[in-house]
Write a protein that holds these residues in place. Structure first.
Motif, mmCIF file in Angstrom:
data_model
loop_
_atom_site.group_PDB
_atom_site.id
_atom_site.type_symbol
_atom_site.label_atom_id
_atom_site.label_comp_id
_atom_site.label_asym_id
_atom_site.label_seq_id
_atom_site.Cartn_x
_atom_site.Cartn_y
_atom_site.Cartn_z
ATOM 1 N N UNK A 422 0.826 -1.209 0.000
ATOM 2 C CA UNK A 422 0.000 0.000 0.000
ATOM 3 C C UNK A 422 0.860 1.258 0.000
ATOM 4 N N UNK A 423 2.152 1.090 -0.126
ATOM 5 C CA UNK A 423 3.059 2.237 -0.045
ATOM 6 C C UNK A 423 3.561 2.396 1.380
ATOM 7 N N UNK A 424 4.664 3.098 1.549
ATOM 8 C CA UNK A 424 5.239 3.290 2.887
ATOM 9 C C UNK A 424 6.233 2.181 3.211
ATOM 10 N N UNK A 425 7.066 2.442 4.240
ATOM 11 C CA UNK A 425 8.121 1.504 4.579
ATOM 12 C C UNK A 425 7.660 0.532 5.656
ATOM 13 N N UNK A 426 8.283 -0.635 5.667
ATOM 14 C CA UNK A 426 7.918 -1.726 6.561
ATOM 15 C C UNK A 426 8.369 -1.461 8.002
ATOM 16 N N UNK A 427 9.293 -0.530 8.216
ATOM 17 C CA UNK A 427 9.772 -0.223 9.564
ATOM 18 C C UNK A 427 9.616 1.276 9.813
ATOM 19 N N UNK A 457 7.746 3.463 -5.222
ATOM 20 C CA UNK A 457 9.193 3.708 -5.280
ATOM 21 C C UNK A 457 9.500 5.179 -5.000
ATOM 22 N N UNK A 458 8.667 6.072 -5.537
ATOM 23 C CA UNK A 458 8.895 7.497 -5.286
ATOM 24 C C UNK A 458 8.757 7.791 -3.798
ATOM 25 N N UNK A 459 7.760 7.152 -3.159
ATOM 26 C CA UNK A 459 7.573 7.331 -1.717
ATOM 27 C C UNK A 459 8.811 6.907 -0.940
ATOM 28 N N UNK A 460 9.387 5.777 -1.335
ATOM 29 C CA UNK A 460 10.590 5.285 -0.650
ATOM 30 C C UNK A 460 11.753 6.259 -0.846
ATOM 31 N N UNK A 461 11.874 6.759 -2.065
ATOM 32 C CA UNK A 461 12.982 7.687 -2.358
ATOM 33 C C UNK A 461 12.827 8.957 -1.529
ATOM 34 N N UNK A 463 11.442 9.113 1.405
ATOM 35 C CA UNK A 463 11.660 8.865 2.832
ATOM 36 C C UNK A 463 13.048 9.377 3.211
ATOM 37 N N UNK A 464 13.150 10.186 4.273
ATOM 38 C CA UNK A 464 14.439 10.836 4.554
ATOM 39 C C UNK A 464 15.560 9.866 4.903
ATOM 40 N N UNK A 465 15.219 8.641 5.328
ATOM 41 C CA UNK A 465 16.274 7.750 5.825
ATOM 42 C C UNK A 465 16.691 6.679 4.828
ATOM 43 N N UNK A 466 15.908 6.528 3.763
ATOM 44 C CA UNK A 466 16.287 5.561 2.720
ATOM 45 C C UNK A 466 17.500 6.107 1.973
ATOM 46 N N UNK A 467 18.471 5.205 1.698
ATOM 47 C CA UNK A 467 19.667 5.680 0.995
ATOM 48 C C UNK A 467 19.784 5.143 -0.427
ATOM 49 N N UNK A 572 25.358 10.444 -0.769
ATOM 50 C CA UNK A 572 23.901 10.434 -0.585
ATOM 51 C C UNK A 572 23.500 11.365 0.558
ATOM 52 N N UNK A 573 22.228 11.772 0.499
ATOM 53 C CA UNK A 573 21.692 12.670 1.541
ATOM 54 C C UNK A 573 20.810 11.886 2.496
ATOM 55 N N UNK A 574 20.869 12.217 3.782
ATOM 56 C CA UNK A 574 19.949 11.602 4.751
ATOM 57 C C UNK A 574 19.386 12.669 5.660
ATOM 58 N N UNK A 575 18.148 12.450 6.105
ATOM 59 C CA UNK A 575 17.567 13.349 7.080
ATOM 60 C C UNK A 575 16.885 14.542 6.421
#
Ligand code: DGT
Ligand code: CA
Ligand code: CA
Ligand code: ZN
Length: 575
Positions: A422-427, A457-461, A463-467, A572-575
């Motif tokens: 449904x979109x969104x991350x598992x953790x 996939x765009x949602x995951x990208x 997400x601030x913590x996905x690298x 890569x950028x995080x946060x």
């Protein structure tokens, strides 16, 4: 019976047992045994014949395999294999590659409709015979028709990695033939295509007949398809074709260039030659005016004669190579030794076969300076995926282990986190935030419409913590098509958000593919080549990723994990 033939028997045992869903340890034992015997530089038969020697002292060959090897050497056959072959006809294995069909249904179809080939199956679909079978129906029949092309391709083309194993085995056999002075592989194998239709060997030999006899003596040859004055084609194993051509020393370069292909690349080189008043064929480069030979002994000469630098075989698809030559910008392609980190691997915490320490030690042996442990997240319940609590436990363990590896290997706290249907991350984000490295990947809902998968996939990208996005198209070569996705949009988003894209080096995945890799290079998105290892040996697939990266035209700078971790981190950028 020679080593190569014994190894082939064990390899086939492993394949058939795997097909039956047998114990993975038993399957691995056969695979390890096959590898041990194939890599052995002495004949197994002579070791067995020597009472002072013990074959089972060789790593990979235990008591069971020793018994079977003895049977093979004594009788040339293995009853267990004959039995398995009868139980599981080749066509059932081919049918089971149709996405969604599976082993059981394939066996049932084969028996009830007496199917002997994939062609028979296609015919049965067209004659509407499957929809009438109990337990199948019209929907299944349509799915079979839709998926048949994949199974047909798989029946004809093998993975590059399997082609490589075969080429090395044949190469070793041919090396012992003294009349051969030069030998080189050509065709799609040399170009590093992800699958290989047949193998093309080119040699220079004083005595052509002797050289051909030698190829015919290859232990795994099953038949000879044709044998002429300069060319011989044999079949190896069940169906795979190997062509060998014998050429003259002074035309070797031209022949190598010609038979390496691709056809599209060769058409382009012929056109360039014509523009210079030359013609190119497999015998050399000739003046159109008086037919005198301008080049032919080496590939370098052939390319130089039409004003080009030598072009690496992996680039010869008439995609970008001629443009790059014109711009004097032919990339210096990445090599295996450029890689210093591996950022995707599993351990016994989920579905890996080795512990964290075992993976770390194996990484050091492979000259890596950093690794990320990226076990599955909880959605992948089949692999006992980690929830936040178990993941934090694993990270605590990494904290404990780190001092042991100080100065030798940096162990990163990672996770391969599923992108939910449904979109969104598992953790949860607060958990992902604590990681050093977060892979996001899709394992479920792969049949969703293009827009939906792209959105996930765009949602995951975003997400601030996905690298990094792991195996971005989800395909399994010869097994499962890629999911529908707007890769251009995904890459643009990755670029915008400072996220990386994986090239999964598993020979069945090679995902991103060569065309996508070239796009990533154009967009200047750093690519990360990762093994996705589920065992120590799994770390060795890095070489296949490198091949694919070269086909995409990637050089060292285009690949993130050629940099030390401190430099890599800045990509890569995080946060
Ligand atoms: P494969 O075996 O299907 O994986 O692909 P290739 O590229 O190895 O193709 P193959 O084995 O049929 O032929 C090897 C190379 O020889 C091919 O890339 C180009 C060259 N070649 C073969 N037949 C022809 C031909 O009829 N015309 C031209 N221009 N080149 C050919
Ligand atoms: Ca070929
Ligand atoms: Ca061929
Ligand atoms: Zn993985």
């Amino acid at each position: 019976m020679e080593n190569a033939a014994i190894a082939a028997v064990f390899e086939e045992m492993a394949e058939l047992l795997e097909f039956r869903g047998e114990n993975p340890f038993r399957i691995r034992a056969y695979r390890n045994g096959a590898k041990a015997i194939r890599d052995l530089d002495e004949s197994v038969a002579s070791i067995l014949a020597d009472p002072t020697r013990n074959l089972s002292s060789i790593p990979g060959i235990g008591k069971t395999l020793l018994d079977k090897t003895e049977t093979l050497v004594a009788t040339g056959q293995l009853p267990q294999l004959e039995k398995l072959r009868q139980e599981i006809p080749e066509v059932v294995i081919q049918m089971a590659r149709i996405p969604g069909l599976g082993a059981k249904k394939a066996a049932k179809l084969q028996q009830e409709l007496v199917i002997e080939s994939l062609g028979d199956l296609r015919k049965a679909c067209h004659e509407d015979r499957i929809s009438k079978l109990k337990g199948f129906g019209g929907k299944t029949q349509q799915a079979i028709l839709d998926g048949l092309a994949i199974a047909e391709a798989a029946a004809e083309r093998i993975y590059w990695s399997d082609g490589d194993q075969l080429a090395k085995s044949i190469g070793k056999h041919m090396k012992s033939c003294d009349t051969i002075s030069r030998m080189e592989w050509a065709g799609s194998y040399r170009r590093g295509r992800e699958t290989v239709g047949d193998l093309d060997l080119l040699i220079v030999a004083e005595d052509r007949d002797l050289a051909m006899d030698h190829l015919e003596a290859y232990a795994e040859r099953s038949s000879t398809i044709l044998r002429g004055d300069t060319k011989i084609s044999i079949r190896v194993g069940k169906a795979f074709q190997v062509d060998m051509r014998v050429v003259d020393e002074n035309e070797f370069g031209a022949a190598l260039q010609y038979f390496t292909g691709s056809q599209a690349h060769n058409i382009h080189t012929r056109r360039l030659a014509k523009e210079r008043g030359l013609k190119i064929n497999e015998y050399g480069v000739f003046s159109q005016e008086d037919d005198h030979q301008v080049a032919g002994a080496t590939e370098e000469d052939v390319y130089a004669s039409i004003g080009l630098p030598w072009i690496a075989p992996e680039l010869r698809e008439d995609r970008h190579e001629f443009k790059w030559c014109a711009e004097e910008n032919l990339p210096d392609l990445i090599e295996l030794s450029d890689v210093c980190g591996d950022l995707h691997m599993h351990t016994t915490a989920t579905d890996g076969a080795a512990t964290l320490r075992e993976m770390a030690d194996a990484a050091i042996e492979r000259n890596l300076s950093y690794i990320a442990i990226t076990d599955h997240s909880k959605r992948v319940s089949m692999a006992r995926g980690l929830d936040a609590e178990r993941l934090r436990e694993q990270w605590k363990m990494i904290d404990e282990v780190r001092p042991e590896y100080d100065g030798r290997l940096t162990i990163l706290k990672g996770i391969e986190c599923d992108i939910l249907e449904a979109g969104g991350m598992d953790l949860p984000d607060d958990c992902l935030e604590e990681a050093d490295w977060v892979l996001a990947s899709i394992h479920y809902g792969q049949k969703q419409p293009r827009d939906q998968i792209t959105e996930r996939l765009l949602g995951a990208i975003e997400n601030p913590w996905v690298t990094c996005i792991a195996h971005p198209t989800g395909r399994l070569i010869n097994r499962r098509p890629p999911y529908e996705v707007d890769m251009e949009a995904v890459m643009q988003a990755a670029k915008r958000c400072g996220k990386l894209m994986e090239l999964n080096a598993n020979p069945a995945r090679l995902d991103l593919n060569d065309v996508h890799l070239a796009a990533a290079k154009r967009l200047q998105i750093p690519v990360v080549i990762s093994t996705d290892a589920h065992s120590i040996e799994g770390l060795d697939v890095m070489q296949y990723g490198i091949k694919q990266a070269r086909r995409g035209g990637l050089s060292r700078q285009d690949v993130g994990n050629t940099r030390p971790w401190k430099e890599f981190k800045k990509l890569f950028k995080r946060g």
